[in-house]
Design an enzyme around this catalytic site. Structure first.
Site, mmCIF file in Angstrom:
data_model
loop_
_atom_site.group_PDB
_atom_site.id
_atom_site.type_symbol
_atom_site.label_atom_id
_atom_site.label_comp_id
_atom_site.label_asym_id
_atom_site.label_seq_id
_atom_site.Cartn_x
_atom_site.Cartn_y
_atom_site.Cartn_z
ATOM 1 N N HIS A 188 0.818 -1.208 0.000
ATOM 2 C CA HIS A 188 0.000 0.000 0.000
ATOM 3 C C HIS A 188 0.848 1.253 0.000
ATOM 4 O O HIS A 188 0.437 2.286 -0.492
ATOM 5 C CB HIS A 188 -0.973 -0.020 1.173
ATOM 6 C CG HIS A 188 -2.171 -0.830 0.851
ATOM 7 N ND1 HIS A 188 -2.436 -2.036 1.431
ATOM 8 C CD2 HIS A 188 -3.145 -0.632 -0.061
ATOM 9 C CE1 HIS A 188 -3.524 -2.539 0.914
ATOM 10 N NE2 HIS A 188 -3.979 -1.716 0.006
ATOM 11 N N GLU A 431 3.859 -6.249 -42.362
ATOM 12 C CA GLU A 431 5.244 -5.810 -42.139
ATOM 13 C C GLU A 431 6.202 -6.411 -43.159
ATOM 14 O O GLU A 431 7.408 -6.263 -43.045
ATOM 15 C CB GLU A 431 5.699 -6.090 -40.706
ATOM 16 C CG GLU A 431 5.543 -7.504 -40.217
ATOM 17 C CD GLU A 431 5.975 -7.679 -38.756
ATOM 18 O OE1 GLU A 431 6.596 -6.782 -38.167
ATOM 19 O OE2 GLU A 431 5.689 -8.758 -38.219
ATOM 20 N N ASP A 455 9.638 -3.240 -39.547
ATOM 21 C CA ASP A 455 10.070 -4.300 -40.470
ATOM 22 C C ASP A 455 9.690 -3.980 -41.911
ATOM 23 O O ASP A 455 10.439 -4.293 -42.835
ATOM 24 C CB ASP A 455 9.467 -5.649 -40.041
ATOM 25 C CG ASP A 455 10.297 -6.283 -38.933
ATOM 26 O OD1 ASP A 455 11.536 -6.265 -39.041
ATOM 27 O OD2 ASP A 455 9.708 -6.758 -37.944
ATOM 28 N N CYS A 502 1.365 0.102 -35.928
ATOM 29 C CA CYS A 502 1.962 -0.074 -34.604
ATOM 30 C C CYS A 502 3.476 0.051 -34.613
ATOM 31 O O CYS A 502 4.121 -0.043 -33.577
ATOM 32 C CB CYS A 502 1.540 -1.404 -33.978
ATOM 33 S SG CYS A 502 2.155 -2.831 -34.877
#
Ligand code: PEP
Ligand code: MG
Length: 544
Positions: A188, A431, A455, A502
């Protein structure tokens, strides 16, 4: 300069003087008493005072860290009243004829050891809570003073550990950061640090305490978990710059958090985040990403000494999916090979690893590995909104084979009575130039495309992404790449699929308008780029 490393639990940089936190702990000795009734009454009185104090701390926490985080102090109140805990203390007083403080100390040690031995990391972290309440009862029994944590100046607190109640009692305006030798990121104390926006590094080990003293200058980097004691000029300068950038980013965050990713003319786009594992979720949420567009699952394999089994994978995927609370999470199946080598795969040496046995090629040749991952993914799918995507696709037949294996996995799960969601979206990475060029043939087979520009650039321009000498030849804005993305977007939309990016190019804000004009539906970027990209989107007017 001494550099010490722990675990950063709240990302921010603090620069200031050290103040060593000395807990005024009363050493509890074993002492005998005659009047057992009086001893039990002393314990009762200390207990009532402790419950009152915890009530006050709860009120302070409620104001500073909100109800959800303040609740721990209500739980502490309940722990003080817990039957087993009280029974143990009374028993020790009665049978051993010892002081109440000794009985509390022994009970605290026993309960803490019991929690620490549990498998569940949440329960393990409760050991600190039982010690915290017990120390407070002992303090009230001995009428010793509360520990003084902070001087008048703004300081970095260094302590062996901080109890939750000590953390919340810190004066937020005077504490620049805190560093503890012990503690877990699940405690915590760590949770409160995050909520109170205090940069914190925990679990540095005792070495830290041996190297700190009051008034010495230090830098706490909550991002990397590094603490620089008596920093040299170069480190000071670099960290000041990091701190400034951080402040700028947080300003942007305040302005843009919760806002839509919408252009001036009303075109909307999803901005998701790329992650390597559950440890990145904090950054995803902090930066207000709309989902996860790429979870590079191979990191689970890279971090391990052996194949991660179905349960381990299931737990990691479930954690990420659950943390995103219904927002989209796209997990890419393993992309091992090329620059990401793992010994236990026994892949052997290749002359051209980037053009070699990698990613989906391994999965299709070694379906047992692929099936384990797919089973874990489908089992985790019931906890939220999952998409699965496959890397390094070059042909229709690869997708057909994947779909066949997916079907088998789902049938096996059904036979075994294991649940999975019926709404898992399946997509592929674009890719390779081959995938982009035949994207019109691939789109009807999938729900979405995600363009891996890292890529795609390497294969289209024939530039090894690992070779720094080729920078001059690596034109990421090359027309060939942009044409391939545009064609893939057209193919996707003609067949009812959506398309995202992405790879790193998705975060290049000089191309955001180009991508929007191509009809790209989603950009998935590193968490820290989510808001800068949102900023760029909101300044674009596609009607012009
Ligand atoms: C890409 O190739 O653009 C991509 C996102 O995948 P990775 O960088 O992991 O190869
Ligand atoms: Mg790639």
């Amino acid at each position: 300069m001494i550099t010490i490393t722990g675990k950063g639990v709240y990302g921010a940089v603090a620069i200031g003087m050290i103040s060593v936190f000395n807990r005024s702990e009363v050493p509890v000795k074993r002492a005998h008493v005659q009047d057992l009734e009086a001893e039990k009454a002393r314990f009762e009185a200390a207990k009532i005072k402790t419950i009152e104090e915890l009530g006050e701390i709860y009120e302070k926490a409620l104001k500073e860290v909100g109800e959800a985080n303040a609740q721990i102090f209500e739980i502490h109140q309940m722990m003080v009243e817990d039957d087993d805990y009280n029974e143990s203390i009374i028993n020790i007083i009665e049978t051993q004829k010892v002081t109440a403080e000794y009985a509390v100390a022994v009970t605290a040690d026993n309960f803490a050891a019991m929690f620490a031995a549990m498998d569940d990391s949440y329960m393990q972290a409760r050991a600190a809570d039982v010690k915290d309440i017990s120390n407070r009862i002992i303090k009230n029994l001995t009428s010793s003073k509360e520990s003084e944590a902070v001087s008048d100046e703004n300081v970095i607190i260094c302590a062996d550990d901080l109890a939750p109640s000590e953390t919340v009692s810190l004066d937020k305006d005077k504490v620049l950061a805190f560093v503890t030798a012990h503690g877990s990121s699940n405690s915590h104390t760590a949770i409160l640090a995050r909520t109170m926006n205090i940069p914190a590094v925990i679990g540095t080990g005792d070495e830290m305490l041996e190297n700190v003293s009051d008034g010495v200058m230090a830098i706490v980097d909550g991002y990397t978990g590094k603490v620089y004691i008596d920093p040299d000029d170069a480190t000071m300068e670099a960290m000041k710059e990091k701190q400034n950038k951080d402040t700028e980013r947080k300003k942007l965050l305040l302005e843009l958090k919760g806002k839509e990713n919408v252009t001036i003319d009303g075109t909307k786009i999803n901005i998701y985040a790329n992650i390597g594992g559950p440890q990145d979720i904090g950054a995803v949420l902090l930066n207000d990403a709309g989902g996860i567009g790429l979870f590079r699952s191979e990191f689970l394999y890279l971090e391990n000494e052996d194949y991660p089994n179905e349960e381990e994978q299931f737990r990691a995927y479930r954690k990420v999916i659950e943390s995103m609370a219904g927002k989209k999470v796209i997990i890419r199946t393993l992309d091992i090979g090329a620059d990401k080598q793992v010994d236990y795969f026994g892949l052997g040496k290749e002359d051209n690893p980037a053009l070699g046995f990698r990613a989906i090629r391994i999965c299709l040749k070694r379906p047992e590995i692929f099936k384990t991952q797919l089973r874990a993914l489908y089992r985790a799918s019931v906890y939220g909104n999952l998409g699965i995507m496959f890397p390094m696709i070059t042909s229709v037949s690869e997708i057909e084979k994947i779909m066949e294996i997916v079907k088998e996995v789902k049938e096996e799960l059904t036979e075994q009575g294991l649940e999975y969601s019926g709404n898992v979206e399946l997509g592929i990475m674009i890719e390779t130039p081959a995938a982009a060029v035949i994207s019109d043939k691939l789109a009807p087979l999938v729900d979405f495309f995600s363009v891996g520009t890292n890529d795609l650039t390497q294969y289209t321009l024939a530039v090894d992404r690992q070779n720094p000498n080729l920078e001059d030849f690596c034109d990421t804005h090359h027309e060939a790449i942009l044409r391939l993305i545009e064609f893939a977007a057209k193919s996707a939309h003609e067949h009812g699929a959506w398309i995202g990016i992405c790879g790193e190019l998705g975060a290049d804000i000089t191309l955001t308008e180009t991508f929007l004009r191509m009809g790209i539906d989603e950009l998935s970027v590193s968490p820290s780029f989510v808001l800068p990209v949102r900023d760029a989107v909101r300044k674009i007017d596609l009607s012009k």
